[in-house]
Structures are given as structure tokens and as C-alpha cells.
Scaffold this motif. Sequence first.
Motif, PDB file in Angstrom:
ATOM      1  N   ASP A 333     -17.460  -1.558   4.934  1.00  0.00           N
ATOM      2  CA  ASP A 333     -17.471  -1.140   6.332  1.00  0.00           C
ATOM      3  C   ASP A 333     -17.203   0.359   6.474  1.00  0.00           C
ATOM      4  O   ASP A 333     -17.838   1.035   7.288  1.00  0.00           O
ATOM      5  CB  ASP A 333     -16.414  -1.923   7.122  1.00  0.00           C
ATOM      6  CG  ASP A 333     -16.813  -3.379   7.314  1.00  0.00           C
ATOM      7  OD1 ASP A 333     -18.023  -3.670   7.281  1.00  0.00           O
ATOM      8  OD2 ASP A 333     -15.915  -4.219   7.496  1.00  0.00           O
ATOM      9  N   ARG A 334     -16.260   0.866   5.662  1.00  0.00           N
ATOM     10  CA  ARG A 334     -15.870   2.278   5.801  1.00  0.00           C
ATOM     11  C   ARG A 334     -15.310   2.760   4.470  1.00  0.00           C
ATOM     12  O   ARG A 334     -14.486   2.081   3.844  1.00  0.00           O
ATOM     13  CB  ARG A 334     -14.783   2.378   6.875  1.00  0.00           C
ATOM     14  CG  ARG A 334     -14.428   3.792   7.292  1.00  0.00           C
ATOM     15  CD  ARG A 334     -15.278   4.250   8.450  1.00  0.00           C
ATOM     16  NE  ARG A 334     -14.803   5.511   8.989  1.00  0.00           N
ATOM     17  CZ  ARG A 334     -15.230   6.703   8.567  1.00  0.00           C
ATOM     18  NH1 ARG A 334     -16.155   6.770   7.623  1.00  0.00           N
ATOM     19  NH2 ARG A 334     -14.779   7.823   9.102  1.00  0.00           N
ATOM     20  N   THR A 335     -15.751   3.920   4.023  1.00  0.00           N
ATOM     21  CA  THR A 335     -15.185   4.542   2.831  1.00  0.00           C
ATOM     22  C   THR A 335     -15.270   6.056   2.976  1.00  0.00           C
ATOM     23  O   THR A 335     -16.245   6.580   3.530  1.00  0.00           O
ATOM     24  CB  THR A 335     -15.904   4.075   1.547  1.00  0.00           C
ATOM     25  OG1 THR A 335     -15.274   4.703   0.412  1.00  0.00           O
ATOM     26  CG2 THR A 335     -17.374   4.411   1.556  1.00  0.00           C
ATOM     27  N   PHE A 336     -14.229   6.751   2.501  1.00  0.00           N
ATOM     28  CA  PHE A 336     -14.173   8.210   2.635  1.00  0.00           C
ATOM     29  C   PHE A 336     -13.050   8.731   1.738  1.00  0.00           C
ATOM     30  O   PHE A 336     -12.263   7.955   1.158  1.00  0.00           O
ATOM     31  CB  PHE A 336     -13.913   8.621   4.090  1.00  0.00           C
ATOM     32  CG  PHE A 336     -12.692   7.997   4.702  1.00  0.00           C
ATOM     33  CD1 PHE A 336     -11.432   8.558   4.526  1.00  0.00           C
ATOM     34  CD2 PHE A 336     -12.793   6.830   5.457  1.00  0.00           C
ATOM     35  CE1 PHE A 336     -10.307   7.978   5.080  1.00  0.00           C
ATOM     36  CE2 PHE A 336     -11.669   6.243   6.011  1.00  0.00           C
ATOM     37  CZ  PHE A 336     -10.424   6.816   5.824  1.00  0.00           C
ATOM     38  N   TRP A 344     -10.615   6.050   0.032  1.00  0.00           N
ATOM     39  CA  TRP A 344     -10.244   4.868   0.799  1.00  0.00           C
ATOM     40  C   TRP A 344     -11.444   3.939   0.947  1.00  0.00           C
ATOM     41  O   TRP A 344     -12.586   4.398   1.122  1.00  0.00           O
ATOM     42  CB  TRP A 344      -9.773   5.263   2.202  1.00  0.00           C
ATOM     43  CG  TRP A 344      -8.372   5.798   2.270  1.00  0.00           C
ATOM     44  CD1 TRP A 344      -7.982   7.111   2.193  1.00  0.00           C
ATOM     45  CD2 TRP A 344      -7.191   5.023   2.420  1.00  0.00           C
ATOM     46  NE1 TRP A 344      -6.618   7.206   2.284  1.00  0.00           N
ATOM     47  CE2 TRP A 344      -6.098   5.937   2.425  1.00  0.00           C
ATOM     48  CE3 TRP A 344      -6.919   3.671   2.539  1.00  0.00           C
ATOM     49  CZ2 TRP A 344      -4.781   5.525   2.556  1.00  0.00           C
ATOM     50  CZ3 TRP A 344      -5.605   3.253   2.675  1.00  0.00           C
ATOM     51  CH2 TRP A 344      -4.556   4.164   2.682  1.00  0.00           C
ATOM     52  N   ILE A 345     -11.163   2.637   0.885  1.00  0.00           N
ATOM     53  CA  ILE A 345     -12.121   1.610   1.284  1.00  0.00           C
ATOM     54  C   ILE A 345     -11.436   0.774   2.354  1.00  0.00           C
ATOM     55  O   ILE A 345     -10.370   0.200   2.116  1.00  0.00           O
ATOM     56  CB  ILE A 345     -12.547   0.720   0.104  1.00  0.00           C
ATOM     57  CG1 ILE A 345     -13.361   1.533  -0.903  1.00  0.00           C
ATOM     58  CG2 ILE A 345     -13.359  -0.477   0.599  1.00  0.00           C
ATOM     59  CD1 ILE A 345     -13.768   0.743  -2.133  1.00  0.00           C
ATOM     60  N   LEU A 377      -9.047   3.629  -9.376  1.00  0.00           N
ATOM     61  CA  LEU A 377      -9.118   2.625  -8.330  1.00  0.00           C
ATOM     62  C   LEU A 377      -8.841   3.275  -6.972  1.00  0.00           C
ATOM     63  O   LEU A 377      -7.915   4.072  -6.831  1.00  0.00           O
ATOM     64  CB  LEU A 377      -8.099   1.515  -8.579  1.00  0.00           C
ATOM     65  CG  LEU A 377      -8.443   0.488  -9.652  1.00  0.00           C
ATOM     66  CD1 LEU A 377      -7.238  -0.398  -9.933  1.00  0.00           C
ATOM     67  CD2 LEU A 377      -9.632  -0.370  -9.217  1.00  0.00           C
ATOM     68  N   PRO A 378      -9.640   2.965  -5.961  1.00  0.00           N
ATOM     69  CA  PRO A 378      -9.423   3.551  -4.635  1.00  0.00           C
ATOM     70  C   PRO A 378      -8.271   2.854  -3.904  1.00  0.00           C
ATOM     71  O   PRO A 378      -7.841   1.760  -4.283  1.00  0.00           O
ATOM     72  CB  PRO A 378     -10.746   3.301  -3.931  1.00  0.00           C
ATOM     73  CG  PRO A 378     -11.263   2.051  -4.560  1.00  0.00           C
ATOM     74  CD  PRO A 378     -10.820   2.092  -5.994  1.00  0.00           C
ATOM     75  N   ARG A 379      -7.787   3.479  -2.857  1.00  0.00           N
ATOM     76  CA  ARG A 379      -6.833   2.833  -1.965  1.00  0.00           C
ATOM     77  C   ARG A 379      -7.620   1.946  -1.009  1.00  0.00           C
ATOM     78  O   ARG A 379      -8.725   2.298  -0.573  1.00  0.00           O
ATOM     79  CB  ARG A 379      -6.024   3.874  -1.195  1.00  0.00           C
ATOM     80  CG  ARG A 379      -5.187   4.763  -2.101  1.00  0.00           C
ATOM     81  CD  ARG A 379      -4.491   5.871  -1.329  1.00  0.00           C
ATOM     82  NE  ARG A 379      -3.420   5.359  -0.500  1.00  0.00           N
ATOM     83  CZ  ARG A 379      -2.584   6.132   0.214  1.00  0.00           C
ATOM     84  NH1 ARG A 379      -2.731   7.465   0.183  1.00  0.00           N
ATOM     85  NH2 ARG A 379      -1.629   5.599   0.951  1.00  0.00           N
ATOM     86  N   ILE A 391      -3.351  -2.612   7.690  1.00  0.00           N
ATOM     87  CA  ILE A 391      -2.611  -3.187   6.563  1.00  0.00           C
ATOM     88  C   ILE A 391      -3.183  -2.611   5.275  1.00  0.00           C
ATOM     89  O   ILE A 391      -4.338  -2.880   4.937  1.00  0.00           O
ATOM     90  CB  ILE A 391      -2.710  -4.736   6.540  1.00  0.00           C
ATOM     91  CG1 ILE A 391      -2.182  -5.334   7.840  1.00  0.00           C
ATOM     92  CG2 ILE A 391      -1.949  -5.281   5.343  1.00  0.00           C
ATOM     93  CD1 ILE A 391      -2.368  -6.821   7.937  1.00  0.00           C
ATOM     94  N   GLU A 392      -2.390  -1.812   4.576  1.00  0.00           N
ATOM     95  CA  GLU A 392      -2.811  -1.301   3.281  1.00  0.00           C
ATOM     96  C   GLU A 392      -2.393  -2.278   2.197  1.00  0.00           C
ATOM     97  O   GLU A 392      -1.257  -2.766   2.183  1.00  0.00           O
ATOM     98  CB  GLU A 392      -2.206   0.070   3.007  1.00  0.00           C
ATOM     99  CG  GLU A 392      -2.649   0.642   1.663  1.00  0.00           C
ATOM    100  CD  GLU A 392      -2.095   2.045   1.390  1.00  0.00           C
ATOM    101  OE1 GLU A 392      -2.339   2.555   0.272  1.00  0.00           O
ATOM    102  OE2 GLU A 392      -1.421   2.588   2.271  1.00  0.00           O
ATOM    103  N   GLU A 393      -3.295  -2.564   1.284  1.00  0.00           N
ATOM    104  CA  GLU A 393      -3.035  -3.511   0.197  1.00  0.00           C
ATOM    105  C   GLU A 393      -2.786  -2.740  -1.093  1.00  0.00           C
ATOM    106  O   GLU A 393      -3.408  -1.686  -1.342  1.00  0.00           O
ATOM    107  CB  GLU A 393      -4.223  -4.459   0.012  1.00  0.00           C
ATOM    108  CG  GLU A 393      -4.333  -5.515   1.089  1.00  0.00           C
ATOM    109  CD  GLU A 393      -3.172  -6.495   1.061  1.00  0.00           C
ATOM    110  OE1 GLU A 393      -2.840  -7.015  -0.029  1.00  0.00           O
ATOM    111  OE2 GLU A 393      -2.582  -6.712   2.134  1.00  0.00           O
TER     112      GLU A 393
END
Length: 395
Positions: A333-336, A344-345, A377-379, A391-393
Motif C-alpha cells: 500500500d505504501r513504501t518510502f 518503511w512498508i 529488513l525494512p521497518r 501500529i509498528e511491528e
Amino acid sequence: MARQVEFVWRNMRGPECLEMPADQRHAEQFLAHLEQFSGTDLRQFETQLSVLKAETQTAQANAVQVMTIHKSKGLEFDVVILPGLERRTRGTDQPMLLWERIQLKQTFHLLMAPIHRRDELQDVLYQFLHRREQAREAEETKRLLYVAMTRARKRLFLIAEVILDEHDLKPPQYGSLLKLLWPSIGHTPVMQTHATIPAHNQPGELQRLPASFHRIEMKANSMSLGENRPQPWILEDTAARARGIVLHRYMAHWVGQDLAAVSREWPGALNSIRLQLLELGVQPGQTTTLAQQILQTGKQILSDKRAGWLLQKHQDDQVEYPLFFQGSKWILDRTFVDEAGSRWIVDYKYTDQITDAHRAQLQTYAKVWQACVQGQLPRVAIYLLMGPRWIEETY
């Protein structure tokens, strides 16, 4: 041309004029030949037609011929085997431009619609025309299945891989030939066989392969990515599914925009939302209530500080970004990349609660991203649209 000729022929009740069984085969082979002919020289077409033979010719009496369904038009065989019916037929990509002539009140009109940009809302007219094209393709798939099954003179074998869930057969996937046959064979008894299928089986019975059968799996590497599940917000309920799709469209459209200005104009989007819901199959009596729910949810998102950061333009900014790996496709949906240099994903969910399936999906996204870019690995985070809540995993 071939479809138009066949349409006229059938509407003039041409099949009822056929006297011999072979006449039907001759007619089908003529239409198949016409469909394959791409020239404009009618003399050349007549020359080719003069040497056309409608009867099946084989080099050997017991030869096996492998061909596509299209190639089999006009031919007949004592035995026909149709394998892989559980596989989806090849779909068509969304064209850059769709058009169609329609008749309204004895006047013809030309409808045209271009495909939307990635950062734009989907055009309602384009979606309408695309759905009509998909409906025509579905009818063509039915016609192909009819052609394939009527090639057999004596015996027809339909082969498909089905999944047995406890004691019930799971329905096949949409777009497959087996899905078209399922209303007729989906509830027939399942028999376990341990040897070759005897010739005296009752018609219509499904046969299972022996329990000792194992299919060879081809693995690209040992990394486990889990299932490429559909988005959890896509429910069987048409209304709930449409509500999630519409709000996802707006989330993509709002990226990089002045959210204060969007907030002021947002209440005027009611009619546009209702039209989108209708286009997605929602009953007219439900559209106003659902549109008001979407308006309220959107209002809360537009006033959320986290959304202000999430929807602003970032480095290497992507919306609905596709990832391809090991034959599967994922849509982010969103990554940057943020100000601190972190990738971020972010996944949107039209719900107010996070589930284990949501967490597993995020972990899969992260692993696929790392495998594709060969980096860290991305956040990852989930943005719950109802609330809203961030909510960050962690891994």
C-alpha cells in the motif's frame, strides 16, 4: 469477423438447416479458418478454403495429438483428454484506452475512457467498460470449454487437481475452466482409488489419486515466505469489500496533497463515493449509508497527525507498489524512505483490530523486500483506518 459471421449465422438459425452430423464440423472448421485468416485477399481465402478438410487426419491409427482448444475447432476425436482444468485461464492486462459503441434511444454513442495514473483515483467509466470487457471474456471462456468438450466422439476425460478439506472438496478458483463445471460436479461423491480407474465407473464420479502419490515441487530457494494471502479487508461481503477498496483509493490519491485543503473539500465527495460503490456492485439502497461511513472515516484520517506524516511526500516514495518474487506478486500500500534514512512498508487495514494474519503478512512483505533488494529488513507498520491507529511491528 469470425464472431460476427457466426452471430449472424446462428441468429438466422443456420444450425437448424444442417442435415448431416458432419455438417456441424464443417461449419465449425470454416469459422475457425475464418478466425485465423488475417489477409484481405478474398481469392486467397477461397483458395485456402478449397483445400480445407473437415475430417480428422492422423499419421498413425493410434497417434496422440496435442493441441490448444483453438486449434481443435472443427475437429473430432474418439477420445479427448482435457488436463489442468483447475488452472486459471490467461487474463488480459488493463489496456491504456477502452471504448465501446452503445445505443441509447436509437442513437449510437461512443464511450471512451483512459486508464488512470497510479496516483489518481480509478475512473468510474473506465471501470464500467473494463467490467463489460471482462464479462465478454468470461462468455468466450464458456464457449471455449464447450468447443473442447464437444470434440469427443466416444470418451471425454476431464482432469483437474482439487483440494480435499476434511470431507469436502474446496471450490476451484475463479477464472478456471473447472469453476464453470463445478455446479454440475462439485457435489458428486469422491472415490479413493489405489490402482488404475476401472472402465465400469459410474458417470459423474470424481476419482482421487492414490494416497501414495506425491507431486514434485520445484523450489527456488529455502526461504519460507508464507502464503501470499489476499488483503484481509477484502471480504466476501460485497459492501464491506467495496468500502475498503474505495478508502484505499483515496489513501493513494491523498499522497503528497495539501490535507487541509482536502479536508475542506472532503464533505463534497459523497456523490463520487456513492458512484464508486455502485460500480463495485453495492446495492443502491446501501450506497448512502456506506458513503457516509467512508466520509466519517476519511474525516478522522485527515485530522490524524500520523496520517499527515504518512501521506506527505518522502524519498523513494511509492504507492501500491508491486513486488514480484518466486512467481508470486505482492502489492504494498505504501513504501518510502523517511528523514532518518529508514525504509518503511505500511499496510492499510479497514478495521480497528490487528490480527496475527496481519502481522504475518507484514513479515512476509519485509522478507520479500529484503530478498528483492538484497538489503536490510525494512521497518513495517499497519495503519488501521478505523480509529485511526498506527501500529509498528517488530521482528
